[in-house]
Design an enzyme around this catalytic site. Structure first.
Site, PDB file in Angstrom:
ATOM      1  N   HIS A 141      34.012  31.822  43.540  1.00 47.87           N
ATOM      2  CA  HIS A 141      34.329  31.177  44.746  1.00 47.87           C
ATOM      3  C   HIS A 141      34.108  32.122  45.830  1.00 47.87           C
ATOM      4  CE1 HIS A 141      37.093  29.314  47.690  1.00 47.87           C
ATOM      5  NE2 HIS A 141      37.942  30.239  47.861  1.00 47.87           N
ATOM      6  N   HIS A 212      37.371  25.115  53.705  1.00 45.02           N
ATOM      7  CA  HIS A 212      37.787  26.332  53.057  1.00 45.02           C
ATOM      8  C   HIS A 212      36.485  27.069  52.297  1.00 45.02           C
ATOM      9  CE1 HIS A 212      40.583  28.509  50.003  1.00 45.02           C
ATOM     10  NE2 HIS A 212      39.627  29.153  50.032  1.00 45.02           N
TER      11      HIS A 212
HETATM   12  P1  13P Z   1      42.810  35.815  45.858  1.00 50.53           P
HETATM   13  O1  13P Z   1      43.049  36.980  46.856  1.00 50.53           O
HETATM   14  O2  13P Z   1      44.082  35.289  45.332  1.00 50.53           O
HETATM   15  O3  13P Z   1      41.448  35.724  44.875  1.00 50.53           O
HETATM   16  O4  13P Z   1      42.327  34.694  47.026  1.00 50.53           O
HETATM   17  C1  13P Z   1      41.279  34.538  47.941  1.00 50.53           C
HETATM   18  C2  13P Z   1      40.944  33.041  48.238  1.00 50.53           C
HETATM   19  O5  13P Z   1      39.562  32.969  48.582  1.00 50.53           O
HETATM   20  C3  13P Z   1      41.831  32.024  47.982  1.00 50.53           C
HETATM   21  O6  13P Z   1      41.252  30.870  47.961  1.00 50.53           O
HETATM   22 ZN    ZN Z   2      39.140  30.997  49.078  1.00 51.05          ZN
END
Ligand code: 13P
Ligand code: ZN
Length: 282
Positions: A141, A212
């Site tokens: 992600h 996002h």
């Molecule tokens: P984390 O730091 O919990 O991995 O979250 C980062 C993020 O991109 C949330 O969507």
């Molecule tokens: Zn994120």
């Protein structure tokens, strides 16, 4: 035979390199982004004692379907720019506990860190991609700028968005022939966004989180990163076209797309392969 340390394993090495790549591309500012890599016991054994649990952390969803599986996963709140120098603090190796509601930490998170807040979306995605292809053991992600920008200006319709991205470069339809899945804007870090993402992952390897970022799944770090690179490059070309006035007077036609799929022997999403021209809008 002496055991090599897990920190020196190729898996940690790949995690260090890929998080650095995501950071240097500008797709993971601050603690943005997360990566998980499902590892097999036979891959871990030469480097770590899988029977030694450092601590246990609860997760508030049911992962019993993948109980016993191992994941190397980035920690929540950890800055990707730092992982390359601090993998044992910023990433961890976990095993999904028998009851599916907690994970045993076997290595890493050595200053008290925990798995990413997007762990529900990662594990639910792993479950669904394993049903499609058990070789797909990476979920990634990140926050690619141009793709996110398009989620403000292009209708959040999978066919519309996919066809624009396919038509920005010949590579797109070859790399993501199934297209781009899209969920509605949802609150990050929740089980709900995890369920919606995983549901799309039954059909797509790329899922847009509007306003996002993106979720991607694949069978290696390179392949998964390459998926994101390709979709983001298409989005960058679209952004550049818009900054040149946004009027298309040439395009990759639907026939051109078909020819690409024949040339590379791939099956494009049949629902997306024919549609409106970028020039005429018809
Ligand atoms: P984390 O730091 O919990 O991995 O979250 C980062 C993020 O991109 C949330 O969507
Ligand atoms: Zn994120």
């Amino acid at each position: 035979m002496t055991q090599e340390k897990f920190i020196n394993s190729p898996y940690v090495e790949q995690m260090r390199k890929i998080t650095n790549g995501l950071y240097t591309h500008g797709w993971d500012e601050r603690n943005g982004g997360n990566v998980s890599y499902q590892l097999l016991e036979s891959e871990i054994k030469p480097y770590a004692d899988t029977g030694k649990v450092l601590r246990n952390e609860s997760i508030d969803f049911d992962a019993s379907e993948i109980a016993g599986q191992y994941y190397l996963v980035t920690g929540t709140g950890r800055y990707f720019k730092n992982v390359i120098d601090n993998p044992e603090g910023d990433t961890g190796l976990v095993q999904i506990a028998k009851d599916g509601h907690s994970v045993d930490i076997l290595w890493g998170y050595n200053d008290g860190a925990q798995p990413t807040s997007e762990f529900p979306a990662h594990l639910m995605t792993h479950i669904n991609r394993q049903h499609v292809d058990s070789n797909q053991r990476i979920v990634m992600h990140c926050h690619p700028t141009n793709l996110i920008a398009m989620s403000f200006t292009v209708p959040l319709d999978e066919k519309t968005m996919t066809r624009i991205l396919w038509k920005m470069q010949a590579e797109s339809v070859v790399v993501f022939p199934e297209g781009l899945g899209i969920i509605p804007y949802m609150t990050p870090g929740t089980n709900q966004i995890g369920e919606a993402t995983a549901d799309k992952m039954k059909e797509f390897r790329l899922v847009l989180w509007p306003q996002h970022g993106v979720f991607a799944a694949g069978d290696s770090m390179d392949e998964t990163f390459g998926l994101i690179e390709t979709v983001e490059k298409a989005a960058l070309i679209y952004t550049t076209v818009q900054s040149q006035g946004g009027k298309f007077i040439q395009e990759i036609s639907d026939a051109d797309l078909e020819n690409l799929t024949h040339r590379f022997g791939i099956k494009p999403n049949p629902n997306f392969i024919m549609g409106k021209s970028l020039i005429s809008g018809k």
